[in-house]
Design an enzyme around this catalytic site. Structure first.
Site, PDB file in Angstrom:
ATOM      1  N   ARG A  55       2.922   8.216   9.465  1.00 29.22           N
ATOM      2  CA  ARG A  55       2.723   9.662   9.275  1.00 29.22           C
ATOM      3  C   ARG A  55       1.699  10.229  10.246  1.00 29.22           C
ATOM      4  O   ARG A  55       1.855  11.331  10.759  1.00 29.22           O
ATOM      5  CB  ARG A  55       2.223   9.923   7.848  1.00 29.22           C
ATOM      6  CG  ARG A  55       3.324  10.040   6.853  1.00 29.22           C
ATOM      7  CD  ARG A  55       2.853   9.914   5.436  1.00 29.22           C
ATOM      8  NE  ARG A  55       4.005   9.559   4.618  1.00 29.22           N
ATOM      9  CZ  ARG A  55       4.693  10.429   3.896  1.00 29.22           C
ATOM     10  NH1 ARG A  55       4.335  11.682   3.838  1.00 29.22           N
ATOM     11  NH2 ARG A  55       5.750  10.044   3.208  1.00 29.22           N
ATOM     12  N   HIS A  64      13.560   4.717  12.799  1.00 28.75           N
ATOM     13  CA  HIS A  64      13.305   4.885  11.352  1.00 28.75           C
ATOM     14  C   HIS A  64      14.042   6.115  10.846  1.00 28.75           C
ATOM     15  O   HIS A  64      14.214   7.089  11.585  1.00 28.75           O
ATOM     16  CB  HIS A  64      11.795   5.059  11.167  1.00 28.75           C
ATOM     17  CG  HIS A  64      11.303   4.950   9.751  1.00 28.75           C
ATOM     18  ND1 HIS A  64      11.454   5.958   8.827  1.00 28.75           N
ATOM     19  CD2 HIS A  64      10.647   3.951   9.104  1.00 28.75           C
ATOM     20  CE1 HIS A  64      10.897   5.580   7.669  1.00 28.75           C
ATOM     21  NE2 HIS A  64      10.405   4.361   7.813  1.00 28.75           N
ATOM     22  N   ASP A  77       0.798  -1.236   0.000  1.00 24.47           N
ATOM     23  CA  ASP A  77       0.000   0.000   0.000  1.00 24.47           C
ATOM     24  C   ASP A  77       0.823   1.275   0.000  1.00 24.47           C
ATOM     25  O   ASP A  77       0.370   2.323   0.444  1.00 24.47           O
ATOM     26  CB  ASP A  77      -0.895  -0.014   1.236  1.00 24.47           C
ATOM     27  CG  ASP A  77      -0.105  -0.267   2.516  1.00 24.47           C
ATOM     28  OD1 ASP A  77       1.115  -0.016   2.505  1.00 24.47           O
ATOM     29  OD2 ASP A  77      -0.695  -0.718   3.512  1.00 24.47           O
ATOM     30  N   GLU A  96      -0.454  -9.101  -1.025  1.00 25.40           N
ATOM     31  CA  GLU A  96      -1.012  -8.503   0.202  1.00 25.40           C
ATOM     32  C   GLU A  96      -2.226  -7.645  -0.139  1.00 25.40           C
ATOM     33  O   GLU A  96      -2.309  -6.450   0.172  1.00 25.40           O
ATOM     34  CB  GLU A  96       0.030  -7.691   0.973  1.00 25.40           C
ATOM     35  CG  GLU A  96      -0.377  -7.443   2.436  1.00 25.40           C
ATOM     36  CD  GLU A  96       0.659  -6.659   3.208  1.00 25.40           C
ATOM     37  OE1 GLU A  96       1.635  -7.278   3.693  1.00 25.40           O
ATOM     38  OE2 GLU A  96       0.524  -5.428   3.341  1.00 25.40           O
ATOM     39  N   GLU A 131      -1.955   5.142   3.173  1.00 22.96           N
ATOM     40  CA  GLU A 131      -1.940   3.737   2.769  1.00 22.96           C
ATOM     41  C   GLU A 131      -3.328   3.155   2.512  1.00 22.96           C
ATOM     42  O   GLU A 131      -3.511   2.350   1.602  1.00 22.96           O
ATOM     43  CB  GLU A 131      -1.203   2.892   3.829  1.00 22.96           C
ATOM     44  CG  GLU A 131       0.298   3.127   3.899  1.00 22.96           C
ATOM     45  CD  GLU A 131       0.702   4.352   4.709  1.00 22.96           C
ATOM     46  OE1 GLU A 131      -0.179   5.035   5.292  1.00 22.96           O
ATOM     47  OE2 GLU A 131       1.916   4.643   4.765  1.00 22.96           O
ATOM     48  N   HIS A 184       6.807   4.815  12.952  1.00 22.47           N
ATOM     49  CA  HIS A 184       7.082   5.674  11.796  1.00 22.47           C
ATOM     50  C   HIS A 184       5.848   6.232  11.104  1.00 22.47           C
ATOM     51  O   HIS A 184       5.965   7.030  10.176  1.00 22.47           O
ATOM     52  CB  HIS A 184       7.893   4.908  10.749  1.00 22.47           C
ATOM     53  CG  HIS A 184       7.080   3.869  10.033  1.00 22.47           C
ATOM     54  ND1 HIS A 184       6.855   2.628  10.559  1.00 22.47           N
ATOM     55  CD2 HIS A 184       6.420   3.905   8.860  1.00 22.47           C
ATOM     56  CE1 HIS A 184       6.105   1.940   9.732  1.00 22.47           C
ATOM     57  NE2 HIS A 184       5.816   2.686   8.690  1.00 22.47           N
TER      58      HIS A 184
END
Ligand code: UD1
Ligand code: UDP
Length: 375
Positions: free
Chosen positions: A213, A244, A97, A119, A133, A211
């Site tokens: 957003r 990250h 994604d 996936e 995503e 990580h």
């Protein structure tokens, strides 16, 4: 001979597609596999390519510091388009994604090239969580011709969106193939990792990553202060946090967690050492997608610092607990895992719902059927 173009760009896509590339390349007479990396991630992608020994045929080298969604989307779309024009593949395969995923698929669609989605069918049904995503994966399903769904629930989601059943295959998640491959390698080679020289494995290890957003900013401050609090209260615990490389993530982590003696902030780990660390950890606090899928196979409880998940199977089973970004809830759930042996034992013995490590073989079989290859 059919030509398959595999496109990926970030660390998790690489982990989930390299085992498929390796599996497809076992069939040299039937499949020509071309690998294109967008390098939406640079260092973190290269770490994975090293571990699986996969050398890309094309490297678009797109990553820029603090890149925007517009930068990656347009960069991938235009440059993957050029490769499709040149290679004329029979199918493009992408995973998951990310921005690389949806942009590569869109480029394939513009050239009327078929698309396979590894996936497929994960949904939160909240278009801003995770952002972007959830929208990437919905759009990926609309474009794709073959849908490789990890679980029955993922298949059900696709059926609800009128994806034809004959185009959906339940395979388990390819991350389990990757995990087992790497875990067996580490064990058979009896690997030791110098990167852990300063980690006290006599203590209970809590592994932390983050990580997303939507967590950057105020939410990450709540999550990080909970982690600091857990470390200060439990001196018999060692918190290990591979940070990250996103500069917006690094800033908050360093500001809040630097200087606490039992918190070890380290660079992103190579997949082999990360699997070793997951295996040695007592439990995991994360907002990662892939780690939610891997941890149950290793019997590790997860506190998930998100308010939604597209991976409800492990939450329903009980080994992953959604704790959001509320400081008090995170502290309470962590303390429960640390203090109650019965609670911990019950949770850590739950079976993984994400497959048995045969996803890549099943995907290749479906490709053979699609291409009318008889073997
Ligand atoms: C991306 C994906 C996310 C996935 C995550 C996995 C999108 C929109 N997001 O998010 O779905 O869960 O990867 O980690 O596709 N950086 C480096 N070196 C690296 C990697 C990143 O310096 O090896 C820095 C760069 O400054 C880069 C920034 O991190 O601009 C953000 O990278 P980006 O791919 O845009 O977003 P992620 O948050 O990593
Ligand atoms: N991972 C890794 N090194 C690290 C942290 C994570 O190899 O330091 C692996 C982890 O095992 C999982 C994947 O990276 O397979 C998850 O990546 P990430 O959390 O960045 O992305 P997501 O899965 O949330 O998209």
């Amino acid at each position: 001979m059919k030509k398959v173009l595999v496109v990926f760009g970030t660390r998790p896509e690489a982990i989930k597609l390299c085992p498929l590339v390796i599996e497809m390349r076992k069939h040299l007479d039937e499949l020509k596999v071309i690998v294109c990396v967008t390098a939406q991630h640079r260092e973190m992608l290269d770490q994975v390519l090293n571990v699986f020994n996969v050398e890309p045929d094309y490297d678009l080298n797109l990553m820029r510091k603090n890149q925007s969604l517009f930068d990656i989307t347009t960069g991938c779309l235009i440059n993957v388009g050029k490769i499709i024009e040149q290679e004329e593949p029979d199918m493009l395969i992408a995973q998951g994604d990310t921005t690389t995923t949806i942009s590569a698929m869109l480029a394939a669609y513009y050239y009327k090239v078929k698309v396979g989605h590894v996936e497929a069918g994960l949904r939160t049904n909240n278009k801003y969580s995770p952002f972007p995503e959830e929208m990437n994966r919905r759009m990926s399903s609309v474009i794709s011709d073959l849908h490789f769904a990890p679980t029955q629930q993922n298949k059900n989601n696709l059926l609800l969106e009128n994806i034809p059943e004959k185009n959906i295959t339940i395979t388990g998640n390819t991350v389990i193939d990757a995990l087992f491959w790497v875990r067996n390698k580490i064990m058979s080679e009896n690997r030791k990792f110098s990167v852990f020289d300063k980690i006290d494995f006599e203590k209970k290890i809590i592994l932390v990553t983050g990580h997303r957003r939507e967590n950057i900013g105020a939410r990450s401050k709540c999550i990080l202060s909970a982690i600091k609090n857990i470390a200060l209260k439990n001196k018999d615990v060692e918190i290990v946090f591979p940070v990250h490389k996103n500069p917006n993530v690094v800033k908050n982590v360093r500001n809040i967690l630097n200087g606490v003696s039992n918190i070890k902030l380290i660079e992103p780990l190579e997949y082999e050492s990360f699997v070793y660390l997951m295996d040695k950890s007592y439990f995991i606090i994360t907002d990662s997608g892939g780690i939610q899928e891997e941890a149950p196979s290793l019997g590790k409880p997860v506190l998930l610092t998100r308010d939604t998940t597209e991976r409800p199977e492990a939450v329903e089973a009980g080994i992953v607990k959604l704790v959001g970004y509320d400081k008090d809830i995170i502290i309470k759930e962590a303390q429960k895992l640390l203090d109650s042996v019965d609670h911990y034992k019950k949770i850590s013995s739950i079976q993984s719902p994400y497959g048995d490590g045969s996803a890549c073989r099943q995907i290749v079989q479906k490709l053979f059927n699609e291409f009318n290859i008889i073997k």
